[in-house]
Design a protein around this motif. Structure first.
Motif, PDB file in Angstrom:
ATOM      1  N   ARG A  45      40.225  46.902  32.124  1.00  0.00           N
ATOM      2  CA  ARG A  45      40.218  45.661  31.569  1.00  0.00           C
ATOM      3  C   ARG A  45      39.136  44.792  31.916  1.00  0.00           C
ATOM      4  O   ARG A  45      39.102  43.652  31.106  1.00  0.00           O
ATOM      5  N   TYR A  46      38.556  44.787  33.020  1.00  0.00           N
ATOM      6  CA  TYR A  46      37.859  43.788  33.393  1.00  0.00           C
ATOM      7  C   TYR A  46      36.472  44.544  33.879  1.00  0.00           C
ATOM      8  O   TYR A  46      36.251  45.519  34.331  1.00  0.00           O
ATOM      9  N   ARG A  47      35.104  43.955  33.590  1.00  0.00           N
ATOM     10  CA  ARG A  47      33.843  44.397  33.560  1.00  0.00           C
ATOM     11  C   ARG A  47      33.044  43.658  34.758  1.00  0.00           C
ATOM     12  O   ARG A  47      32.230  44.512  35.180  1.00  0.00           O
ATOM     13  N   PHE A  48      33.485  42.814  35.325  1.00  0.00           N
ATOM     14  CA  PHE A  48      32.702  42.102  36.346  1.00  0.00           C
ATOM     15  C   PHE A  48      33.736  41.747  37.416  1.00  0.00           C
ATOM     16  O   PHE A  48      34.799  41.248  37.484  1.00  0.00           O
ATOM     17  N   ILE A  49      33.138  42.096  38.783  1.00  0.00           N
ATOM     18  CA  ILE A  49      33.491  41.826  40.118  1.00  0.00           C
ATOM     19  C   ILE A  49      32.898  40.553  40.398  1.00  0.00           C
ATOM     20  O   ILE A  49      31.174  40.779  41.011  1.00  0.00           O
ATOM     21  N   ALA A  50      33.343  39.458  40.777  1.00  0.00           N
ATOM     22  CA  ALA A  50      32.644  38.260  41.392  1.00  0.00           C
ATOM     23  C   ALA A  50      32.261  38.551  42.821  1.00  0.00           C
ATOM     24  O   ALA A  50      33.230  38.454  43.616  1.00  0.00           O
ATOM     25  N   HIS A  51      31.016  38.728  42.851  1.00  0.00           N
ATOM     26  CA  HIS A  51      30.460  38.971  44.460  1.00  0.00           C
ATOM     27  C   HIS A  51      30.497  37.699  45.313  1.00  0.00           C
ATOM     28  O   HIS A  51      30.055  36.501  45.191  1.00  0.00           O
ATOM     29  N   ALA A  52      31.289  38.013  46.453  1.00  0.00           N
ATOM     30  CA  ALA A  52      31.555  36.901  47.378  1.00  0.00           C
ATOM     31  C   ALA A  52      32.344  35.796  46.629  1.00  0.00           C
ATOM     32  O   ALA A  52      32.126  34.606  46.949  1.00  0.00           O
ATOM     33  N   GLY A  53      32.972  36.223  45.581  1.00  0.00           N
ATOM     34  CA  GLY A  53      33.886  34.992  45.015  1.00  0.00           C
ATOM     35  C   GLY A  53      32.967  34.562  43.844  1.00  0.00           C
ATOM     36  O   GLY A  53      33.424  33.803  42.969  1.00  0.00           O
ATOM     37  N   GLY A  54      31.858  34.919  43.678  1.00  0.00           N
ATOM     38  CA  GLY A  54      31.078  34.320  42.680  1.00  0.00           C
ATOM     39  C   GLY A  54      29.974  33.268  43.216  1.00  0.00           C
ATOM     40  O   GLY A  54      30.541  32.660  44.119  1.00  0.00           O
ATOM     41  N   GLY A  55      28.917  33.193  42.405  1.00  0.00           N
ATOM     42  CA  GLY A  55      27.895  32.136  42.584  1.00  0.00           C
ATOM     43  C   GLY A  55      28.444  30.826  42.285  1.00  0.00           C
ATOM     44  O   GLY A  55      29.336  30.494  41.350  1.00  0.00           O
ATOM     45  N   TYR A  56      28.152  29.537  43.073  1.00  0.00           N
ATOM     46  CA  TYR A  56      28.765  28.274  42.848  1.00  0.00           C
ATOM     47  C   TYR A  56      27.497  27.310  43.149  1.00  0.00           C
ATOM     48  O   TYR A  56      26.996  27.486  43.947  1.00  0.00           O
ATOM     49  N   GLU A  57      27.266  26.514  41.979  1.00  0.00           N
ATOM     50  CA  GLU A  57      26.200  25.431  42.132  1.00  0.00           C
ATOM     51  C   GLU A  57      25.088  26.090  42.672  1.00  0.00           C
ATOM     52  O   GLU A  57      24.229  25.397  43.432  1.00  0.00           O
ATOM     53  N   GLY A  58      24.624  27.213  42.033  1.00  0.00           N
ATOM     54  CA  GLY A  58      23.223  27.848  42.742  1.00  0.00           C
ATOM     55  C   GLY A  58      23.271  28.274  43.689  1.00  0.00           C
ATOM     56  O   GLY A  58      22.235  28.972  44.220  1.00  0.00           O
ATOM     57  N   ARG A  59      24.536  28.436  44.660  1.00  0.00           N
ATOM     58  CA  ARG A  59      24.742  29.319  46.014  1.00  0.00           C
ATOM     59  C   ARG A  59      25.338  30.546  45.808  1.00  0.00           C
ATOM     60  O   ARG A  59      26.459  30.576  45.062  1.00  0.00           O
ATOM     61  N   ILE A  60      25.012  31.547  46.631  1.00  0.00           N
ATOM     62  CA  ILE A  60      25.562  32.823  46.710  1.00  0.00           C
ATOM     63  C   ILE A  60      26.158  33.121  48.213  1.00  0.00           C
ATOM     64  O   ILE A  60      25.762  32.197  48.964  1.00  0.00           O
ATOM     65  N   TYR A  61      27.018  33.980  48.177  1.00  0.00           N
ATOM     66  CA  TYR A  61      27.333  34.359  49.526  1.00  0.00           C
ATOM     67  C   TYR A  61      28.259  33.454  50.189  1.00  0.00           C
ATOM     68  O   TYR A  61      28.498  33.266  51.496  1.00  0.00           O
ATOM     69  N   THR A  62      28.858  32.463  49.480  1.00  0.00           N
ATOM     70  CA  THR A  62      29.810  31.276  50.044  1.00  0.00           C
ATOM     71  C   THR A  62      31.206  31.899  50.450  1.00  0.00           C
ATOM     72  O   THR A  62      31.640  31.341  51.427  1.00  0.00           O
ATOM     73  N   ASN A  63      31.710  32.747  49.661  1.00  0.00           N
ATOM     74  CA  ASN A  63      33.234  32.998  49.882  1.00  0.00           C
ATOM     75  C   ASN A  63      33.970  31.953  50.044  1.00  0.00           C
ATOM     76  O   ASN A  63      35.183  32.054  50.842  1.00  0.00           O
ATOM     77  N   CYS A  64      33.624  31.030  49.304  1.00  0.00           N
ATOM     78  CA  CYS A  64      34.386  29.651  49.494  1.00  0.00           C
ATOM     79  C   CYS A  64      35.685  29.363  48.632  1.00  0.00           C
ATOM     80  O   CYS A  64      35.622  30.078  47.339  1.00  0.00           O
ATOM     81  N   LEU A  65      36.490  28.608  48.811  1.00  0.00           N
ATOM     82  CA  LEU A  65      37.576  28.261  47.710  1.00  0.00           C
ATOM     83  C   LEU A  65      36.976  27.624  46.498  1.00  0.00           C
ATOM     84  O   LEU A  65      37.566  27.845  45.378  1.00  0.00           O
ATOM     85  N   ASP A  66      36.056  26.825  46.668  1.00  0.00           N
ATOM     86  CA  ASP A  66      35.588  26.122  45.488  1.00  0.00           C
ATOM     87  C   ASP A  66      34.978  27.211  44.346  1.00  0.00           C
ATOM     88  O   ASP A  66      35.087  27.112  43.114  1.00  0.00           O
TER      89      ASP A  66
END
Length: 334
Positions: free
Chosen positions: A76-97
């Motif tokens: 059903r799903y094609r993508f796995i959001a790495h560390a929860g996915g990038g956010y505001e240009g930053r990666i590896y955050t694992n943050c709730l946002d």
């Protein structure tokens, strides 16, 4: 020859002891250790790591073809959001946002990095040597690194924290950190979400035990059926399954410590594991098609651009671990 073997074994033991002190540094050199181990098995120095990966070490002809499970996440799903996915240009955050944002954009499978604090609490953190502006090292004084998956990391001297220290400091001064209990609650509140757990450090068994205990203690045990176990080590997998009978698992063909393809396939089919997460540097290997011929779904790590996803898809990738792609982006893949 005996002295040569003894020297290499002693060297590996010393590196392992050093790894207890500086695990993140050793992590980046495990491919070399794996190569040394291969050369112990093949003392004539005639076999390199690539040859080891492709050697026919078991018979796969009689292995059955895996049949997709009903309503499985990998269908059903094609993508796995790495560390929860990038956010505001930053990666590896694992943050709730980042989690909230990725979910709103349509992703339903997240990768979660889990590490223990110094006081034995499980939190979402990729590495204590990642500079996410919660420690004493400025970004200017960090080591800029691009790993083999193409992800940019800012590295610093390892700064482990207590639980209160970690949870009390916002990531990059702005984003909300998460602990294991926050992850469980998020899954409970979003009942179509799957989490691929990437337990860090040497406490993998301890990490899964913590997760199971936390889910049970908060009456959230149902979320465990949507946990995806990441398998690096075959023996460790059996220990994890003794803790809880998880329904989902992904085997890793990781550039840091690659497996023999034939043994990997045998392991997956024998244990009813339908997905292999393949580092991008291996996607052009002929053996990818061998895995697919037995019903294995291939997710490449990492693909952050549609053109790259298209390229990997042509070589057999069914999906990807990604920082910036979302389920709707699959419409562009032909």
């Amino acid at each position: 020859m005996y002295l040569k073997k003894s020297f290499i074994i002693i060297l590996i033991i010393c590196i392992g002891m050093l790894g207890m002190y500086k695990l993140d540094v050793i992590y980046n050199n495990l491919s070399k250790v794996r190569a040394w181990i291969v050369h112990i098995v093949y003392p004539d120095d005639s076999v390199d790591i690539a040859t080891f990966m492709k050697e026919k070490r078991c018979n796969i002809e009689s292995l059955p073809v895996l049949k997709d499970e009903a309503n499985a996440w990998y269908t059903r799903y094609r993508f796995i959001a790495h560390a929860g996915g990038g956010y505001e240009g930053r990666i590896y955050t694992n943050c709730l946002d980042a989690w909230e944002y990725s979910y709103e954009r349509g992703n339903r499978v997240f990768d979660a990095d889990l590490s223990f604090t110094v006081d034995d609490k499980l939190v979402l953190r990729h590495s204590w040597a990642d500079n996410i502006e919660t420690g004493s090292t400025s970004m200017k004084n960090s080591e800029f690194k691009v790993d083999m998956n193409g992800c940019i990391q800012y590295r610093m001297p390892k700064e482990e924290m207590t639980y209160d220290e970690f949870m009390g400091r916002k990531i990059f001064y702005k984003y909300r950190p998460m602990d294991c209990e926050d992850m469980i609650q998020f899954m409970y509140d979003h009942d179509d979400l799957y989490i691929a757990c990437d337990m860090k450090g040497t406490d993998i068994i301890k990490g899964y035990q913590y997760l199971v205990d936390a889910a049970k203690s908060t009456d959230r045990e149902e979320i465990l059926d949507r946990i995806i176990v990441n398998v690096y080590d075959y023996e460790v997998y059996s220990q994890i399954m003794n803790i809880y009978s998880f329904k989902n698992a992904v085997a890793r063909q990781h550039f840091v410590s690659p497996n023999n393809y034939y043994e990997l396939l045998e392991f997956c089919v024998t244990n009813d594991i339908h997905v292999v997460n393949v580092s991008a540097c291996f996607m052009e290997d002929d053996e990818i098609q061998m895995l697919k011929s037995k019903g294995i779904h291939i997710y490449v790590a990492i693909a952050d651009y549609i053109s790259d996803m298209q390229f990997y898809h042509e070589y057999g990738a069914d999906g990807a671990v990604t920082n910036w792609l979302y389920e709707s982006d699959w419409n562009y893949i032909k």
